[in-house]
Design a protein around this motif. Sequence first.
Motif, short mmCIF file in Angstrom:
data_model
loop_
_atom_site.label_atom_id
_atom_site.label_comp_id
_atom_site.label_asym_id
_atom_site.label_seq_id
_atom_site.Cartn_x
_atom_site.Cartn_y
_atom_site.Cartn_z
N UNK A 100 -18.96 27.47 36.25
CA UNK A 100 -19.89 26.39 36.03
C UNK A 100 -19.62 25.45 37.10
N UNK A 109 -19.21 22.67 39.42
CA UNK A 109 -19.60 23.10 41.23
C UNK A 109 -18.36 23.20 42.28
N UNK A 110 -19.33 23.53 43.09
CA UNK A 110 -18.03 23.22 44.16
C UNK A 110 -17.94 22.48 45.69
N UNK A 125 -17.80 23.21 48.53
CA UNK A 125 -17.79 23.51 49.90
C UNK A 125 -19.86 24.11 50.16
N UNK A 126 -20.15 23.35 50.57
CA UNK A 126 -21.75 24.20 50.77
C UNK A 126 -22.45 26.11 51.05
N UNK A 157 -22.44 30.80 45.27
CA UNK A 157 -22.66 29.60 43.89
C UNK A 157 -22.43 30.90 42.40
N UNK A 158 -22.24 29.51 41.75
CA UNK A 158 -22.59 29.56 39.77
C UNK A 158 -22.36 31.13 39.59
N UNK A 165 -23.38 32.01 34.19
CA UNK A 165 -24.25 31.27 34.11
C UNK A 165 -24.62 31.19 32.54
N UNK A 166 -24.01 30.67 31.58
CA UNK A 166 -23.50 30.62 30.09
C UNK A 166 -25.15 30.96 29.68
N UNK A 226 -24.52 23.62 34.25
CA UNK A 226 -25.07 24.59 35.95
C UNK A 226 -25.67 25.20 35.42
N UNK A 227 -26.34 25.23 34.21
CA UNK A 227 -27.64 26.25 33.37
C UNK A 227 -29.20 25.30 34.14
N UNK A 258 -28.60 25.32 37.98
CA UNK A 258 -29.91 26.98 38.35
C UNK A 258 -31.47 26.51 38.34
N UNK A 316 -33.20 24.98 40.92
CA UNK A 316 -32.90 25.31 42.11
C UNK A 316 -34.47 26.45 41.84
N UNK A 358 -22.62 19.01 42.80
CA UNK A 358 -23.86 18.62 42.91
C UNK A 358 -24.84 18.82 44.15
N UNK A 378 -24.45 21.85 45.74
CA UNK A 378 -24.43 23.38 45.23
C UNK A 378 -26.10 23.66 45.71
#
Lengths: 340, 341
Positions: A261, A263-264, A266-267, A271-272, A275-276, B196-197, B200, B203, B222, B225
Amino acid sequence: MTDAGPLLVAEDLRKHFPAKTGALFAGHDTVRAVDGVSFTIERGRTLALVGESGCGKSTVSRLVLRLIEPTDGRVMFDGRDLTKLSAEALRKARQDFQMVFQDPYASLSPRERVSDIIAEPLRVHNAVDGRRAQRDRVVELLERVGLSAWHGDRFPHQFSGGQRQRIGIARAIALNPKLVVADEPVSALDVSVQSQVINLLSDLQVEYGIAYLFVAHDLAVVKHIADTVAVMYLGRIVEIAEKRALFARPHHPYTQALLSAVPNPDPDARRSQIVLAGDVPSPTRVPSGCRFHTRCPIAQEICRRVDPAPQTVADDHAVACHFAKPHPIPADRPAGADRA
Amino acid sequence: MAGGAEPLLAVSGLVTEFPARHGTVRAVDGVSFDLRRGECLGIVGESGSGKSVTALSIMGLLQKGNGRVVGGQIRFNGADLLSLSSRDRQQLRGADLAMIFQEPMTSLNPVFTVGQQIAEAVRIHKRLGRTAARRRAVEMLDLVGIPDPHRRVDSYPHQLSGGMRQRVMIAMALSCDPKLLIADEPTTALDVTIQAQILELLRDIRKRLGTAIIMITHDLGVIAELADRVIVMYASRIVETGSVRALFKNPQHPYTQGLLRSMPRLDEDRDRLDQIEGSVPNPTAWPGGCRFHPRCGFSRDICSSAEPPTVRLAEGRQSACWRHVDYDPGQARPNLAEVRA
């Protein structure tokens, strides 16, 4: 002084708070903020406690310092059981463990000059003889944390956030403690200043052999500073391992989700991937069986019924999950990789 | 401008000031950028960089008697925002222009249900009746992934978790089909799994509705992402602009370089972090010349005396640094007309 053996051993620590529920017909629930936590901190090493809000990590840090009394369990510090010390013995013992707080704005008295703030622990514990020695020690500490002697005459509000955190660190190391508990020490700081404070903490550890209990929510910071990482969820440690093992081969599905989760920056990175769903349940209503089963992507029937005991999966690597298995996260998370 | 079409938003030479004890403080000082329809632009900066004030200036949400736009132009969807009456701006706000904030609890009214609050917006801006507005509220809650929206529509904000409240804010912001959504640190107060939710969700909204987004954050992760393009602000000015990929892979401005190198990262193992020395300057006393020069490893004489020009680089990138200018110490000032070309 016993210099052999670990510096600190926390054994099955528990802290339950009473909580009022309901507005009108109030009942009493128990918040199980910390519910059976055990770990060891070696001399001169760093243990990081990570987890999301409400997981109990800050409560653990306060239990370790005995700022609050545990409901159960004990804390062995340097061979002595802190939970059994008298008030006077505890006061003396506190020379050896100090704390750095998250908010450098709130943890420094606004009416005191910085030199007085840093000198306070020296005075309280009669650590130096005479005013001159005290002044010299304060100047030494200021310079050690990257400030100058003249900063001592100023007041906290005249400093930036990063400088205030340096003042807090100078105060914490004034008595040459063996352990410093740092609760989110960089999370209130600007990005460009965070790295200065992280580097300072690392340098001080090398120089004075201080052990850290580092409480944080930011896994990237933890990866940088910790030797051992313990991941907490709803009052329990769900996974604990040497840093490299934990980041390279997280076993617990919660650790895996937490890592994916982040955020990295690095574009091109993948991606994650996990996702919980949902939110962390309230600690007044801890789910049955495995506490994580309500959000777990791999939960089975047994997880609803049986609380998993921590099991050792490798040297210095323990996981509390019925279905723990290694899940390597590639270090570079290459572009174009599929979502899992 | 790629495509040649008029951008959705064009900000040029924006200057916003706040009254201070002695005179005024410039929180935004000459900020210019464009945003295409459907694009996601990230604005990244530290505290006091002017990123939030830029957003409030666009929204027209600076408090009366406090901050004030004193220069520049903001064109949105063909209209000159700064010349509109406050009534017309209010019409636009909530309809074509929407904003979400860091702490949803402070932007939601605690005594109304979330359904009533979403319905209010659509009744005002879309002139819907009571039943249709409620239907719209349920539809929006469903869109932002709130489970059981028919029941949740009657919940009060305090009955929801932080992540759910941020979803409600997003539902409210999107309820009138805005062309632009400005999100100011929308995930900063949230736990990482909830962040993260929400990322998403944002997006997904871009993909489904084509809403343009300005994402304001201090978190470079962020931005990577979510955004297509990024603006880096420092001390009230833009120091670098570029596509996310180009800027993160090959930052040009020393501040951007320092910021990226000083971040602890999950995908790296380093013994020691690079650090930017010093601290973020105070808005009441910006350093002269380049505002980053006291902290910059490349600083030369000219950096403290003259403001660096914004230099156009390859791939539509821009960076405001004297290093991009062939600077001859014998010459007092380089030829800026040439540089800007």
